[in-house]
Design a protein around this motif. Sequence first.
Motif, PDB file in Angstrom:
ATOM      1  N   TYR A 173       0.826  -1.207   0.000  1.00 43.57           N
ATOM      2  CA  TYR A 173       0.000   0.000   0.000  1.00 43.57           C
ATOM      3  C   TYR A 173       0.861   1.259   0.000  1.00 43.57           C
ATOM      4  O   TYR A 173       0.550   2.240  -0.678  1.00 43.57           O
ATOM      5  N   ARG A 174       1.983   1.247   0.737  1.00 39.79           N
ATOM      6  CA  ARG A 174       2.827   2.442   0.825  1.00 39.79           C
ATOM      7  C   ARG A 174       3.448   2.797  -0.526  1.00 39.79           C
ATOM      8  O   ARG A 174       3.766   3.966  -0.791  1.00 39.79           O
ATOM      9  N   GLY A 175       3.634   1.808  -1.414  1.00 40.45           N
ATOM     10  CA  GLY A 175       4.210   2.084  -2.722  1.00 40.45           C
ATOM     11  C   GLY A 175       3.198   2.596  -3.728  1.00 40.45           C
ATOM     12  O   GLY A 175       3.556   3.237  -4.716  1.00 40.45           O
ATOM     13  N   VAL A 176       1.916   2.311  -3.458  1.00 42.40           N
ATOM     14  CA  VAL A 176       0.854   2.696  -4.389  1.00 42.40           C
ATOM     15  C   VAL A 176       0.254   4.040  -4.025  1.00 42.40           C
ATOM     16  O   VAL A 176      -0.007   4.887  -4.876  1.00 42.40           O
ATOM     17  N   LYS A 177       0.022   4.259  -2.746  1.00 41.01           N
ATOM     18  CA  LYS A 177      -0.659   5.467  -2.290  1.00 41.01           C
ATOM     19  C   LYS A 177       0.260   6.673  -2.376  1.00 41.01           C
ATOM     20  O   LYS A 177       1.395   6.661  -1.868  1.00 41.01           O
ATOM     21  N   ARG A 178      -0.190   7.726  -3.032  1.00 38.16           N
ATOM     22  CA  ARG A 178       0.558   8.975  -3.142  1.00 38.16           C
ATOM     23  C   ARG A 178      -0.417  10.145  -2.973  1.00 38.16           C
ATOM     24  O   ARG A 178      -1.629  10.004  -3.172  1.00 38.16           O
ATOM     25  N   GLY A 179       0.116  11.313  -2.649  1.00 37.15           N
ATOM     26  CA  GLY A 179      -0.736  12.484  -2.477  1.00 37.15           C
ATOM     27  C   GLY A 179      -1.395  12.906  -3.779  1.00 37.15           C
ATOM     28  O   GLY A 179      -2.571  13.265  -3.805  1.00 37.15           O
ATOM     29  N   ARG A 180      -0.634  12.864  -4.880  1.00 36.85           N
ATOM     30  CA  ARG A 180      -1.170  13.238  -6.183  1.00 36.85           C
ATOM     31  C   ARG A 180      -1.369  11.994  -7.029  1.00 36.85           C
ATOM     32  O   ARG A 180      -0.538  11.073  -7.021  1.00 36.85           O
ATOM     33  N   LEU A 181      -2.469  11.981  -7.814  1.00 33.90           N
ATOM     34  CA  LEU A 181      -2.747  10.838  -8.677  1.00 33.90           C
ATOM     35  C   LEU A 181      -1.603  10.589  -9.648  1.00 33.90           C
ATOM     36  O   LEU A 181      -1.233   9.441  -9.912  1.00 33.90           O
ATOM     37  N   ALA A 182      -1.021  11.662 -10.163  1.00 37.01           N
ATOM     38  CA  ALA A 182       0.056  11.518 -11.149  1.00 37.01           C
ATOM     39  C   ALA A 182       1.281  10.817 -10.577  1.00 37.01           C
ATOM     40  O   ALA A 182       2.065  10.230 -11.313  1.00 37.01           O
ATOM     41  N   ASP A 183       1.429  10.864  -9.242  1.00 38.31           N
ATOM     42  CA  ASP A 183       2.595  10.265  -8.603  1.00 38.31           C
ATOM     43  C   ASP A 183       2.341   8.841  -8.128  1.00 38.31           C
ATOM     44  O   ASP A 183       3.241   8.209  -7.557  1.00 38.31           O
ATOM     45  N   GLN A 184       1.141   8.331  -8.338  1.00 30.18           N
ATOM     46  CA  GLN A 184       0.808   6.994  -7.852  1.00 30.18           C
ATOM     47  C   GLN A 184       1.752   5.960  -8.441  1.00 30.18           C
ATOM     48  O   GLN A 184       1.962   5.905  -9.653  1.00 30.18           O
ATOM     49  N   GLY A 185       2.343   5.140  -7.588  1.00 29.70           N
ATOM     50  CA  GLY A 185       3.282   4.130  -8.055  1.00 29.70           C
ATOM     51  C   GLY A 185       2.572   2.912  -8.618  1.00 29.70           C
ATOM     52  O   GLY A 185       1.387   2.667  -8.343  1.00 29.70           O
ATOM     53  N   ALA A 186       3.290   2.141  -9.402  1.00 33.45           N
ATOM     54  CA  ALA A 186       2.743   0.892  -9.929  1.00 33.45           C
ATOM     55  C   ALA A 186       2.536  -0.096  -8.785  1.00 33.45           C
ATOM     56  O   ALA A 186       3.364  -0.193  -7.874  1.00 33.45           O
ATOM     57  N   GLY A 187       1.426  -0.833  -8.845  1.00 34.31           N
ATOM     58  CA  GLY A 187       1.105  -1.779  -7.792  1.00 34.31           C
ATOM     59  C   GLY A 187       1.990  -3.002  -7.784  1.00 34.31           C
ATOM     60  O   GLY A 187       1.954  -3.790  -6.826  1.00 34.31           O
ATOM     61  N   ASP A 188       2.775  -3.186  -8.804  1.00 37.99           N
ATOM     62  CA  ASP A 188       3.704  -4.309  -8.854  1.00 37.99           C
ATOM     63  C   ASP A 188       4.675  -4.069 -10.008  1.00 37.99           C
ATOM     64  O   ASP A 188       4.425  -3.245 -10.884  1.00 37.99           O
ATOM     65  N   GLN A 189       5.777  -4.802  -9.992  1.00 39.70           N
ATOM     66  CA  GLN A 189       6.653  -4.795 -11.162  1.00 39.70           C
ATOM     67  C   GLN A 189       6.024  -5.653 -12.250  1.00 39.70           C
ATOM     68  O   GLN A 189       5.040  -6.350 -12.037  1.00 39.70           O
ATOM     69  N   GLY A 190       6.594  -5.619 -13.445  1.00 42.01           N
ATOM     70  CA  GLY A 190       6.110  -6.478 -14.509  1.00 42.01           C
ATOM     71  C   GLY A 190       6.032  -5.768 -15.839  1.00 42.01           C
ATOM     72  O   GLY A 190       6.248  -4.553 -15.941  1.00 42.01           O
ATOM     73  N   MET A 191       5.719  -6.562 -16.868  1.00 44.06           N
ATOM     74  CA  MET A 191       5.571  -6.001 -18.213  1.00 44.06           C
ATOM     75  C   MET A 191       4.183  -6.375 -18.726  1.00 44.06           C
ATOM     76  O   MET A 191       3.662  -7.440 -18.424  1.00 44.06           O
ATOM     77  N   MET A 192       3.599  -5.455 -19.473  1.00 46.55           N
ATOM     78  CA  MET A 192       2.267  -5.640 -20.030  1.00 46.55           C
ATOM     79  C   MET A 192       2.304  -5.336 -21.521  1.00 46.55           C
ATOM     80  O   MET A 192       3.134  -4.547 -21.981  1.00 46.55           O
ATOM     81  N   PHE A 193       1.381  -5.962 -22.254  1.00 47.70           N
ATOM     82  CA  PHE A 193       1.350  -5.830 -23.709  1.00 47.70           C
ATOM     83  C   PHE A 193      -0.025  -5.383 -24.201  1.00 47.70           C
ATOM     84  O   PHE A 193      -1.058  -5.711 -23.611  1.00 47.70           O
ATOM     85  N   GLY A 194       0.007  -4.651 -25.309  1.00 47.29           N
ATOM     86  CA  GLY A 194      -1.213  -4.347 -26.058  1.00 47.29           C
ATOM     87  C   GLY A 194      -0.999  -4.724 -27.507  1.00 47.29           C
ATOM     88  O   GLY A 194       0.137  -4.674 -28.016  1.00 47.29           O
ATOM     89  N   TYR A 195      -2.078  -5.092 -28.191  1.00 46.45           N
ATOM     90  CA  TYR A 195      -1.953  -5.563 -29.572  1.00 46.45           C
ATOM     91  C   TYR A 195      -3.164  -5.097 -30.362  1.00 46.45           C
ATOM     92  O   TYR A 195      -4.278  -4.955 -29.828  1.00 46.45           O
ATOM     93  N   ALA A 196      -2.961  -4.864 -31.640  1.00 51.95           N
ATOM     94  CA  ALA A 196      -4.063  -4.568 -32.561  1.00 51.95           C
ATOM     95  C   ALA A 196      -3.623  -4.917 -33.973  1.00 51.95           C
ATOM     96  O   ALA A 196      -2.430  -4.891 -34.299  1.00 51.95           O
ATOM     97  N   CYS A 197      -4.588  -5.257 -34.804  1.00 57.56           N
ATOM     98  CA  CYS A 197      -4.312  -5.536 -36.214  1.00 57.56           C
ATOM     99  C   CYS A 197      -5.545  -5.167 -37.028  1.00 57.56           C
ATOM    100  O   CYS A 197      -6.604  -4.871 -36.474  1.00 57.56           O
ATOM    101  N   SER A 198      -5.410  -5.209 -38.330  1.00 57.42           N
ATOM    102  CA  SER A 198      -6.489  -4.748 -39.217  1.00 57.42           C
ATOM    103  C   SER A 198      -7.366  -5.880 -39.748  1.00 57.42           C
ATOM    104  O   SER A 198      -8.112  -5.679 -40.705  1.00 57.42           O
ATOM    105  N   GLU A 199      -7.292  -7.061 -39.134  1.00 55.41           N
ATOM    106  CA  GLU A 199      -8.056  -8.209 -39.643  1.00 55.41           C
ATOM    107  C   GLU A 199      -9.564  -8.043 -39.507  1.00 55.41           C
ATOM    108  O   GLU A 199     -10.329  -8.565 -40.312  1.00 55.41           O
ATOM    109  N   THR A 200     -10.013  -7.350 -38.461  1.00 56.31           N
ATOM    110  CA  THR A 200     -11.442  -7.207 -38.195  1.00 56.31           C
ATOM    111  C   THR A 200     -11.776  -5.742 -37.961  1.00 56.31           C
ATOM    112  O   THR A 200     -10.885  -4.913 -37.736  1.00 56.31           O
ATOM    113  N   GLU A 201     -13.054  -5.448 -37.963  1.00 53.24           N
ATOM    114  CA  GLU A 201     -13.502  -4.063 -37.775  1.00 53.24           C
ATOM    115  C   GLU A 201     -13.115  -3.509 -36.403  1.00 53.24           C
ATOM    116  O   GLU A 201     -12.990  -2.293 -36.243  1.00 53.24           O
TER     117      GLU A 201
END
Length: 427
Positions: A103-131
């Motif tokens: 909790y101490r790593g996530v909670k910050r006074g300003r929203l912009a300063d909020q820390g990530a709740g955990d380490q790790g990597m995340m992915f996003g993907y998109a392609c033109s196959e469908t609408e």
Amino acid sequence: MPYLFTSESVSEGHPDKIADQISDAVLDSMLLQDRNAKVACEVFVTTGLAIIGGEIRTKAYVDLQKVVRGVIQRIGYTRAEYQFDANSCGVINVIHEQSDDIYRGVKRGRLADQGAGDQGMMFGYACSETENFMPLPIELAHALLRELAAIRKEGRLMTYLRPDSKSQVTIEYDDNNQPLRIDTIVLSTQHDEFIQPKSSSLASRRLAEEKMVERIRDDVLNILIPRVKRRFPSRIRRLFDDRIKYHINPTGKFVIGGPHGDTGLTGRKIIVDTYGGRGAHGGGAFSGKDPSKVDRSAAYALRHVAKNMVAAGICSEVLVQVAYAIGIAEPVGLYVNTYGTARVHDASGNIMSDAAIAKKISEIFDLRPGMIIKRLGLLNPIYSETAAYGHMGRTPCVKVINGKEYECFTWEKLDYVDKLRRAFRLT
């Protein structure tokens, strides 16, 4: 040379998806009362039992028994013969409070300063196959099961259907990675024992089972498939040809299913939840996690980035990765892979490199966790809708609770297309 690619989906009545839906219903009920609730809710379901665990820090009071039974009722587990039903299953609560060290790593006074709740990597993907800029195999796999569930709930056709089902779709692609045709459809659906054997002999039982499978196959081909085809534009409908191989309930009888047939756990269907195996996955599950957990919020943000990039014409396929350190707001890295499909140019007139595209993307999208939460409205109770049939590729909509409107699937909005086109000089 043409190649095959396969994706699968599972229905809302699949044991793992029951667990996901309960986890997200608990999350929504907390956020409805306390927007700052910190929730990591895990669920285990088996014969006659649902166990609710995890770590939660909130001011909200929620009747967990009511939430759990409401989800099970909505899905359709309402008969005692399923050996898992809304009225009689046990519900055990073993939730405890979130660790102060997290909790101490996530909670910050300003929203912009909020820390990530955990380490790790995340992915996003998109392609033109469908609408909706999703890969076709997972889109078709979801469509089969959404339509099957609709038929079951209508109660007029295929009246033997039970809630648990799975689908799998194999697409043949050409050398340019364009879909040529549907090669194989696998569909397994739980069902009533609607044809009884004439005697207790093995031969009689097998004959009854064969007749049930034959009836289900006929109904899938003549009722389900035409309804699914109508969901898609003509360029997709033409891929349904007479050469498709169908495997309908290939093991035969499928009466015992749901949590009685197999235990279910939150977070075990992460590939179903995303892109069906296309692109990549960081490994973190979504359901039951509030948006301070970047496993969820950053994956949504990167789908938003990727979809808007393809829609803007920057490329026809893209994978985007971000990585975080726990408690730190700024990402430790951003990676873009356009698979050689980039269509934008640098100042010298050359095709822009993926590294250069990534740098510009990082200037356009603020990927600090707090700013993702603000941009996508992720403190709202919008998560129950995500917990079956995929978190990505869905249609943005409005959910009304107690007269108040909440935007759902905001990460699917194409609200950055114009900004991207200007930034990459495509206008």
